[in-house]
Design an enzyme around this catalytic site. Sequence first.
Site, mmCIF file in Angstrom:
data_model
loop_
_atom_site.group_PDB
_atom_site.id
_atom_site.type_symbol
_atom_site.label_atom_id
_atom_site.label_comp_id
_atom_site.label_asym_id
_atom_site.label_seq_id
_atom_site.Cartn_x
_atom_site.Cartn_y
_atom_site.Cartn_z
ATOM 1 N N TYR A 65 -11.914 0.539 13.560
ATOM 2 C CA TYR A 65 -10.568 0.028 13.835
ATOM 3 C C TYR A 65 -10.407 -0.290 15.328
ATOM 4 C CZ TYR A 65 -9.435 2.041 9.201
ATOM 5 O OH TYR A 65 -9.412 2.390 7.874
ATOM 6 N N SER A 161 -14.335 7.016 1.678
ATOM 7 C CA SER A 161 -13.403 5.929 1.384
ATOM 8 C C SER A 161 -14.191 4.927 0.562
ATOM 9 C CB SER A 161 -12.906 5.312 2.689
ATOM 10 O OG SER A 161 -12.160 4.163 2.394
HETATM 11 N N1 LIG Z 1 -11.287 3.032 4.531
HETATM 12 C C1 LIG Z 1 -11.058 1.802 4.274
HETATM 13 O O1 LIG Z 1 -11.924 1.083 3.801
HETATM 14 C C2 LIG Z 1 -9.692 1.315 4.522
HETATM 15 C C3 LIG Z 1 -9.419 0.004 4.252
HETATM 16 C C4 LIG Z 1 -8.174 -0.373 4.444
HETATM 17 C C5 LIG Z 1 -7.260 0.542 4.894
HETATM 18 N N2 LIG Z 1 -7.560 1.808 5.182
HETATM 19 C C6 LIG Z 1 -6.582 2.788 5.695
HETATM 20 O O2 LIG Z 1 -5.430 2.739 4.922
HETATM 21 C C7 LIG Z 1 -4.337 2.333 5.746
HETATM 22 C C8 LIG Z 1 -3.403 1.492 4.936
HETATM 23 O O3 LIG Z 1 -4.042 0.322 4.475
HETATM 24 P P1 LIG Z 1 -3.663 -1.115 5.018
HETATM 25 O O4 LIG Z 1 -3.219 -1.007 6.444
HETATM 26 O O5 LIG Z 1 -4.781 -2.035 4.684
HETATM 27 O O6 LIG Z 1 -2.494 -1.567 4.096
HETATM 28 P P2 LIG Z 1 -1.058 -1.049 3.570
HETATM 29 O O7 LIG Z 1 -0.709 0.281 4.096
HETATM 30 O O8 LIG Z 1 -1.085 -1.298 2.115
HETATM 31 O O9 LIG Z 1 -0.108 -2.139 4.218
HETATM 32 C C9 LIG Z 1 0.114 -2.205 5.578
HETATM 33 C C10 LIG Z 1 0.932 -3.460 5.829
HETATM 34 O O10 LIG Z 1 2.184 -3.324 5.161
HETATM 35 C C11 LIG Z 1 3.235 -3.593 6.061
HETATM 36 N N3 LIG Z 1 4.322 -2.641 5.793
HETATM 37 C C12 LIG Z 1 4.322 -1.302 5.949
HETATM 38 N N4 LIG Z 1 5.498 -0.761 5.578
HETATM 39 C C13 LIG Z 1 6.296 -1.791 5.176
HETATM 40 C C14 LIG Z 1 7.630 -1.895 4.711
HETATM 41 N N5 LIG Z 1 8.420 -0.820 4.570
HETATM 42 N N6 LIG Z 1 8.106 -3.118 4.410
HETATM 43 C C15 LIG Z 1 7.341 -4.220 4.561
HETATM 44 N N7 LIG Z 1 6.053 -4.199 5.002
HETATM 45 C C16 LIG Z 1 5.537 -2.991 5.316
HETATM 46 C C17 LIG Z 1 2.676 -3.414 7.444
HETATM 47 O O11 LIG Z 1 3.265 -4.348 8.328
HETATM 48 P P3 LIG Z 1 4.203 -3.877 9.562
HETATM 49 O O12 LIG Z 1 3.268 -3.472 10.660
HETATM 50 O O13 LIG Z 1 4.990 -5.089 9.837
HETATM 51 O O14 LIG Z 1 5.043 -2.731 9.044
HETATM 52 C C18 LIG Z 1 1.194 -3.702 7.280
HETATM 53 O O15 LIG Z 1 0.876 -5.035 7.594
HETATM 54 C C19 LIG Z 1 -4.988 1.618 6.929
HETATM 55 O O16 LIG Z 1 -4.144 1.548 8.063
HETATM 56 C C20 LIG Z 1 -6.177 2.478 7.123
HETATM 57 O O17 LIG Z 1 -5.811 3.646 7.837
HETATM 58 C C21 LIG Z 1 -8.763 2.193 4.984
#
Ligand SMILES: NC(=O)c1ccc[n+]([C@@H]2O[C@H](COP(=O)([O-])OP(=O)(O)OC[C@H]3O[C@@H](n4cnc5c(N)ncnc54)[C@H](OP(=O)(O)O)[C@@H]3O)[C@@H](O)[C@H]2O)c1
Length: 263
Positions: A65, A161
């Site tokens: 990240y 993960s």
């Molecule tokens: N290990 C892996 O392979 C892997 C892969 C992906 C993710 N992850 C982990 O999981 C976490 C979450 O996954 P992700 O970041 O891909 O996706 P997510 O949590 O499904 O979605 C995050 C997105 O949703 C938006 N969001 C959050 N709250 C909201 C709300 N109340 N209303 C509208 N939009 C909202 C955020 O934008 P804003 O900034 O505008 O709120 C952001 O762009 C990551 O940060 C990471 O730590 C791990």
Amino acid sequence: MSFLRPLGNTGLQVSALGLGTVKFGRNSGVKYPAAFELPDDNTIRNLLAVARESGINVLDTAPAYGSSEERIGQLLQHRQDWVLVTKVGEEFDGTHSKFDFSAAHTRISIERSLQRLRTDYLDLVLVHSDGDDEAILRQGDCIQMLRDFHKRGAIRAIGMSVKTDAGGVLAAELLDAVMVTYNLQQQDHAAVERAHVLGKGVLVKKGLMSGHVNADATGGMQDLVRDSMNAVLGNNCIHSMIVGTLSTSHLRRNVELALAALA
Ligand SMILES: NC(=O)c1ccc[n+]([C@@H]2O[C@H](COP(=O)([O-])OP(=O)(O)OC[C@H]3O[C@@H](n4cnc5c(N)ncnc54)[C@H](OP(=O)(O)O)[C@@H]3O)[C@@H](O)[C@H]2O)c1
């Protein structure tokens, strides 16, 4: 289950909602619906403060990240109040990801995470899969090195993960915890159920479909963020839903929705 709950049998207590930190340190090669600038230090400080005062204790980061680990290390206060989750295996050079699950790279990566996060222990380390979950688990070098760190007390729990449901099942059998995809479109059900039966920890990533749940909404009375939180946190085999955000208002709303989903 209450907002703070055991992460399976790991001995860790985690909040039902965790904070994902991809956006703290990386804005290239990501699949969010809109481009964004990396946040300044004050934005991160505020997000961490709102998270803590809301009862969130899980922070999920990774070497892949970008500067996320380093920035958390610089800006996080009261480290002992947090459950720090990081990963091994994926490296991102600003343009491309490469993967290395060797013992030697795992050792270097853990030592670097300890240094970047300015801590002498990591609560949970997840193997950051390249998609071939089962092969990584069966090959075993990375896992063995993580177990060595665990024995020495530098890592409290080990997980993966995963990118496949079958990989999640095997990870649940071999490790302490698994991070799965679980949202309105894709649910790694078999992994979640296997982990539950075995008393292993379950974390969810991409619960809001990386923000696409909102971007794809057609408007009207639909509230797909609420529906997503209900779907994830309504499943009592799931211990913590990791949601990424750079917005304190989204974070506060997510906490409200999480509490409502658990009520
Ligand atoms: N290990 C892996 O392979 C892997 C892969 C992906 C993710 N992850 C982990 O999981 C976490 C979450 O996954 P992700 O970041 O891909 O996706 P997510 O949590 O499904 O979605 C995050 C997105 O949703 C938006 N969001 C959050 N709250 C909201 C709300 N109340 N209303 C509208 N939009 C909202 C955020 O934008 P804003 O900034 O505008 O709120 C952001 O762009 C990551 O940060 C990471 O730590 C791990």
